[in-house]
Design an enzyme around this catalytic site. Structure first.
Site, PDB file in Angstrom:
ATOM      1  N   ASP A  33       0.815  -1.217   0.000  1.00  0.00           N
ATOM      2  CA  ASP A  33       0.000   0.000   0.000  1.00  0.00           C
ATOM      3  C   ASP A  33       0.853   1.275   0.000  1.00  0.00           C
ATOM      4  OD1 ASP A  33      -2.080  -1.904   0.479  1.00  0.00           O
ATOM      5  OD2 ASP A  33      -1.722  -1.715   2.632  1.00  0.00           O
ATOM      6  N   GLU A  37     -11.248   0.468  -3.418  1.00  0.00           N
ATOM      7  CA  GLU A  37     -10.554   0.909  -2.198  1.00  0.00           C
ATOM      8  C   GLU A  37      -9.306   1.698  -2.563  1.00  0.00           C
ATOM      9  OE1 GLU A  37      -9.966  -2.914  -0.395  1.00  0.00           O
ATOM     10  OE2 GLU A  37      -8.292  -3.430  -1.699  1.00  0.00           O
TER      11      GLU A  37
END
Ligand SMILES: *[C@@H]1O[C@H](CO)[C@@H](O)[C@H](O)[C@H]1NC(C)=O
Ligand SMILES: *[C@@H]1O[C@H](CO)[C@@H](O)[C@H](O)[C@H]1NC(C)=O
Ligand SMILES: *[C@@H]1O[C@H](CO)[C@@H](O)[C@H](O)[C@H]1NC(C)=O
Ligand SMILES: *[C@@H]1O[C@H](CO)[C@@H](O)[C@H](O)[C@H]1NC(C)=O
Ligand SMILES: *[C@@H]1O[C@H](CO)[C@@H](O)[C@H](O)[C@H]1NC(C)=O
Ligand SMILES: *[C@@H]1O[C@H](CO)[C@@H](O)[C@H](O)[C@H]1NC(C)=O
Ligand SMILES: *[C@@H]1O[C@H](CO)[C@@H](O)[C@H](O)[C@H]1NC(C)=O
Ligand SMILES: CC(=O)N[C@H]1CO[C@H](CO)[C@@H](O)[C@@H]1O
Length: 574
Positions: free
Chosen positions: A31, A193
């Site tokens: 991420d 997301e």
């Protein structure tokens, strides 16, 4: 589709281009979010750390190739007291967004602890842990918050909640949030997301991950003249993916974009080195870099992710003297000398009991004293998340590596144990311990054992063998070596006579791939435990070494780990 993006890219790529290798942040670095700071000529990136502590590492680079650990944004328990009672092995802190504005760095993230919280950390000095603020706590909607300043200075958080991307204002003084706007659901992929909002050429761009963080992962984008939509999806979506390819680098998505000091755009994303078989990936999700072009009024285009890339890199520049940590590819030569401290890139699983880790205590110079934890790395059903483990680790950052420590340990009570581990979660780890075994007569033994099996479906290894009597006089060197990309060898030797090295067992790297740790990646380190017994004998570890020996970047290609190449004085690119 690929052809058109690749063609557009080739046309736009300047002739002046350098080769580089992915991943840029090797080992468990999922991420990623990055920002370029023109005043400092430096790019900074951060990644997720879930329940590892310290967390949220901030890496700095002036050339996008060499990355130095500037600080850990999350570096003291007072910042997130509730990490102490976070039950899930894959809970905690993940999917941060890093931004910079008017001299201040902002790191926004969701914390999945007993209750979900939004956290915003700030600093004006990215090179010192202590300069990072305690977080501003706010009411986050779901996960993966992004922070965005609109033209009028109003701050908006964009996050992923129940299959949609939502946005609300955030008051940076009070933490108060405003009304929630549903922005976009993506193009129909699962799990929209990881949103990031950008303002460019009169448009609001909303870039998100879709498809879930597995083989179907991808990045899509939409734009609007208005911040709240309506959104026009890019006709060429996905903007970036490796799904439905045979590439070694898979699961590409959860991207961020930044523009370097020469005006070139770049994307970072997470990726898994596994091929579509997706079984063997002990390092989990790593950070990759891809050149992008983003012409005025146009959609961005990102070069597909491969192991060897080329792009308009800035010149090599390792002139970063500040920072709490070292270069990411630097070998460990840690001797726990008196007055030294625990290296910045070492981590524990949730909070350590700091009293259980003493550097060079009285009578034991150049060692780290480990006071055993009651529970072993797995624990029993009675284990509470606040029961600290005596466990200290660093990331496995290389496909091939050798890690070793010397352990001086004279257990007196049955089940006292100290050793080394490849650790993914408390339910998935491979340990080589020195243990006072209690079967029949007490006997000092090497115990090689595996907890969990991850993606591995073969017979699990494990054995207990006596420590030779003439090895019991001094310290013992325990070593973990990734001898190839599927096998760890666990070996032992008397520290004073390394040539007597004896492999105690082999374990498949798929044991620490997937399973209970789908979002994290393997760490290697040392531990001490009383296995629920009554012992309290400390172990003294010394001569901590980690050396990368190769990075696999394609099915048939292993290149030297950067550190090795530089030590050898060779060019690291082929
Ligand atoms: C978690 O621990 C904190 C203190 O560290 C405490 O305030 C909080 O109530 C605890 N929460 C739960 C759900 O146990
Ligand atoms: C977006 O997702 C939400 C939640 O799943 C759903 O209620 C809503 O109808 C969706 N909107 C569109 C335009 O599909
Ligand atoms: C964009 O927002 C403005 C008000 O800020 C509004 O007048 C306009 O109709 C909106 N445009 C669209 C396409 O929704
Ligand atoms: C290294 O950076 C510092 C400022 O951060 C600068 O003063 C110095 O001149 C630089 N050295 C080189 C060799 O570029
Ligand atoms: C130690 O680990 C084993 C599994 O590897 C587990 O069954 C046992 O209960 C653990 N004991 C303690 C005290 O943590
Ligand atoms: C962990 O928390 C429980 C209750 O939440 C408490 O009883 C226990 O003393 C705590 N253990 C430690 C080591 O702090
Ligand atoms: C990896 O190393 C192990 C142990 O030496 C060996 O048994 C295995 O065949 C090797 N695998 C490959 C693919 O080379
Ligand atoms: C991993 C993945 O996304 N696979 C997809 C490849 O393409 C087929 C057909 O287009 C899909 O059904 C798969 O899900």
């Amino acid at each position: 589709m690929w052809l058109s993006i690749a063609a557009a890219f080739l046309l736009a790529t300047p002739a002046f281009s350098h080769n580089y290798l992915n991943p840029i942040l090797p080992g468990w670095h999922s991420d990623p979010s990055c920002v370029h700071v023109p005043e400092q000529g430096t790019t900074f990136c951060t990644t997720s750390t879930f329940i590892a502590y310290p967390g949220l590492p901030l890496y700095a680079s002036k050339d996008l190739q060499h990355w130095k650990l500037a600080s850990n944004v999350f570096n003291r328990p007072a910042q997130i007291p509730n990490l102490r009672n976070t039950t899930s092995q894959q809970g905690g802190i993940f999917a941060p967004t890093l931004r910079y504005r008017s001299g201040t760095f902002y790191l926004i993230v969701s914390f999945l602890g007993p209750d979900p919280q939004g956290l915003l950390f700030t600093t004006t000095d990215p090179y010192h842990d202590s300069a990072w603020s305690d977080p501003l706590v706010f009411d986050v909607q779901g996960i993966d918050p992004d922070i965005f300043w609109d033209d009028d200075g109003t701050v908006y958080v964009t996050s992923a909640n129940n299959g949609q991307i939502e946005q609300y204002s955030l008051d940076l003084d009070t933490g108060e949030t405003g009304p929630i706007h549903h922005l976009w659901n993506g193009t129909g992929g699962a799990s929209p997301e990881g949103p990031h909002m950008f303002r460019k050429d009169g448009y609001y761009y909303l870039m998100i991950a879709e498809g879930g963080t597995e083989l179907g992962h991808s990045e899509t984008i939409a734009r609007s003249r208005n911040r709240t939509g309506p959104w026009e999806a890019y006709p060429g979506n996905p903007l970036l993916t490796n799904r439905n390819t045979t590439q070694y680098f898979q699961t590409v998505g959860h991207a961020d974009l930044f523009q370097d000091g020469s005006g070139h755009w770049w994307a970072v994303a997470l990726s898994t080195r596994s091929g579509p078989a997706w079984k063997n990936y002990p390092m989990g999700r790593e950070t990759v870099l891809a050149p992008a072009v983003w012409d005025q009024g146009e959609w961005p285009a990102i070069h597909p992710v491969r192991g060897q890339m080329s792009g308009p890199l800035p010149p090599v520049n390792k002139n970063i003297s500040s920072g709490e940590g070292g270069w990411i590819d630097q070998p460990d030569t840690v001797d726990f000398t008196p007055g030294s401290s625990i290296p910045e890139h070492f981590m524990s699983w949730r909070y350590p009991n700091t009293d259980d880790f003493a550097i060079s205590p009285q009578g034991h110079p150049n060692t780290l004293q480990l006071t055993p934890s009651f529970y072993n790395l797995t624990g029993t059903a009675a284990f509470q998340p606040n029961d600290s483990l005596t466990l200290i680790m660093r990331r496995q950052t290389d496909t091939l590596f050798t890690y070793s420590v010397d352990i001086a340990f004279d257990p007196t009570v049955a089940d006292e144990e100290a050793g080394v581990t490849v650790f993914l979660t408390q339910d998935q780890h491979i340990d080589l311990g020195i243990v006072l075994s209690s079967d029949g007569q007490t006997d000092l033994a090497f115990r090689f054992r595996v907890q969990g099996r991850g993606n591995y479906d073969g017979p699990l290894p494990g054995r207990t063998v006596s420590v030779p009597k003439d090895w019991q006089v001094g310290s013992i060197r325990l070593e973990i070596q990734a001898v190839n990309d599927t096998t760890y060898a666990f070996a032992a030797a008397p520290s004073t006579s390394p040539s007597q090295r004896n492999v105690i067992g082999y374990a498949d790297t798929r044991i620490v791939s997937g399973g209970t740790g789908p979002f994290t990646g393997s760490l290697v380190g040392a531990y001490a435990t009383k296995n629920g017994g009554s012992g309290s004998t400390p172990a003294y570890i010394s001569r901590w070494r980690y050396q990368g020996q190769g990075q696999k970047i394609d099915y048939d290609r292993i290149v030297p780990s950067y550190g090795v190449a530089e030590l050898d004085g060779r060019m690291r690119l082929v």
